[in-house]
Design an enzyme around this catalytic site. Sequence first.
Site, PDB file in Angstrom:
ATOM      1  N   HIS A  46      43.851 -28.239  16.673  1.00  0.00           N
ATOM      2  CA  HIS A  46      43.358 -27.010  17.292  1.00  0.00           C
ATOM      3  C   HIS A  46      42.566 -27.240  18.561  1.00  0.00           C
ATOM      4  O   HIS A  46      42.329 -26.301  19.320  1.00  0.00           O
ATOM      5  CB  HIS A  46      42.473 -26.244  16.306  1.00  0.00           C
ATOM      6  CG  HIS A  46      43.219 -25.621  15.176  1.00  0.00           C
ATOM      7  ND1 HIS A  46      44.219 -24.705  15.358  1.00  0.00           N
ATOM      8  CD2 HIS A  46      43.106 -25.791  13.841  1.00  0.00           C
ATOM      9  CE1 HIS A  46      44.691 -24.318  14.173  1.00  0.00           C
ATOM     10  NE2 HIS A  46      44.041 -24.974  13.239  1.00  0.00           N
ATOM     11  N   GLU A 144      45.252 -26.754   2.494  1.00  0.00           N
ATOM     12  CA  GLU A 144      44.654 -25.566   3.105  1.00  0.00           C
ATOM     13  C   GLU A 144      45.577 -24.355   3.050  1.00  0.00           C
ATOM     14  O   GLU A 144      45.426 -23.416   3.828  1.00  0.00           O
ATOM     15  CB  GLU A 144      44.263 -25.872   4.550  1.00  0.00           C
ATOM     16  CG  GLU A 144      45.382 -26.488   5.383  1.00  0.00           C
ATOM     17  CD  GLU A 144      44.928 -26.880   6.780  1.00  0.00           C
ATOM     18  OE1 GLU A 144      43.932 -26.302   7.265  1.00  0.00           O
ATOM     19  OE2 GLU A 144      45.567 -27.758   7.387  1.00  0.00           O
ATOM     20  N   ASP A 170      42.123 -21.490   6.547  1.00  0.00           N
ATOM     21  CA  ASP A 170      43.554 -21.308   6.301  1.00  0.00           C
ATOM     22  C   ASP A 170      43.838 -21.099   4.823  1.00  0.00           C
ATOM     23  O   ASP A 170      44.780 -20.379   4.464  1.00  0.00           O
ATOM     24  CB  ASP A 170      44.339 -22.509   6.826  1.00  0.00           C
ATOM     25  CG  ASP A 170      44.570 -22.431   8.326  1.00  0.00           C
ATOM     26  OD1 ASP A 170      44.799 -21.326   8.827  1.00  0.00           O
ATOM     27  OD2 ASP A 170      44.508 -23.475   8.991  1.00  0.00           O
TER      28      ASP A 170
END
Length: 261
Positions: A46, A144, A170
């Site tokens: 990310h 996740e 998530d």
Amino acid sequence: MSPSRLQEALAANPQVWGGWVVGPTILGPEEFAAAGYQYVGFDVQHGYLDDADVALLLRRLEHVPIATAVRLPSADPAPIGRVLDAGADAVIIAMVESAEQAGAAVAATRYAPAGVRSFGPLRASLGQDTAELEARVSVFAMIETARGLAAADEICAVPGLTGIYVGPADLAISMGYRLADAWTHPEVRAAMVAIQTTAQAAGLVTGIHAGAGKLGKTVADLGFQMITLASESQALRRGAAEHLNEAVGKTHDEHEQRGYQ
């Protein structure tokens, strides 16, 4: 050969506390080390980083007393090999939903015949012994998603896996809840506990992205061992706000900031 600072920290402490880096900062990792954090994670999933950026940052930290981990978006062996060749102590592979994916992550850190890693260490201090190079690497699978949660037993049974790292945001979203429910909804909390219990029973290290100090204390009490507290941007915002409030004579309740999970 350079030892694994992460393995040393985990062996010596019931919990190890980490910072997180999402951009090409030079000062951030060193400031985390100076503050007493035991590891820093670099986010290639990310963050605004690629594996080349991470390699440069890792070289700068060779003589800074802090362990290093790199989160990567998949088990693609090429970027995994490059960050390990640059000296990362660990890789954290995102969105693992099956034993096959976890096995591929492990294979990317092992040389033939056990794996698919290509030989090419970039730091002389790492040495040339392939067995030692493999032994210093820790491999974490991120659970996740609801599918990953359902496959937790099989994932945790994969040989060579060091640990499981939970991504609460998530996980909550994939279970059908809002991001805001990640730390408050009983079913999401129960899922985190279930993952931690399964991983611990399998003899694995349990990690989690807490994203804030108070939440770090909460998950430490749940038994998690490797706990990421804040990113460099969160730490900057919090410190900057406190300085400004001191200057203008204001006080306020500190709101915990959410980070990349």
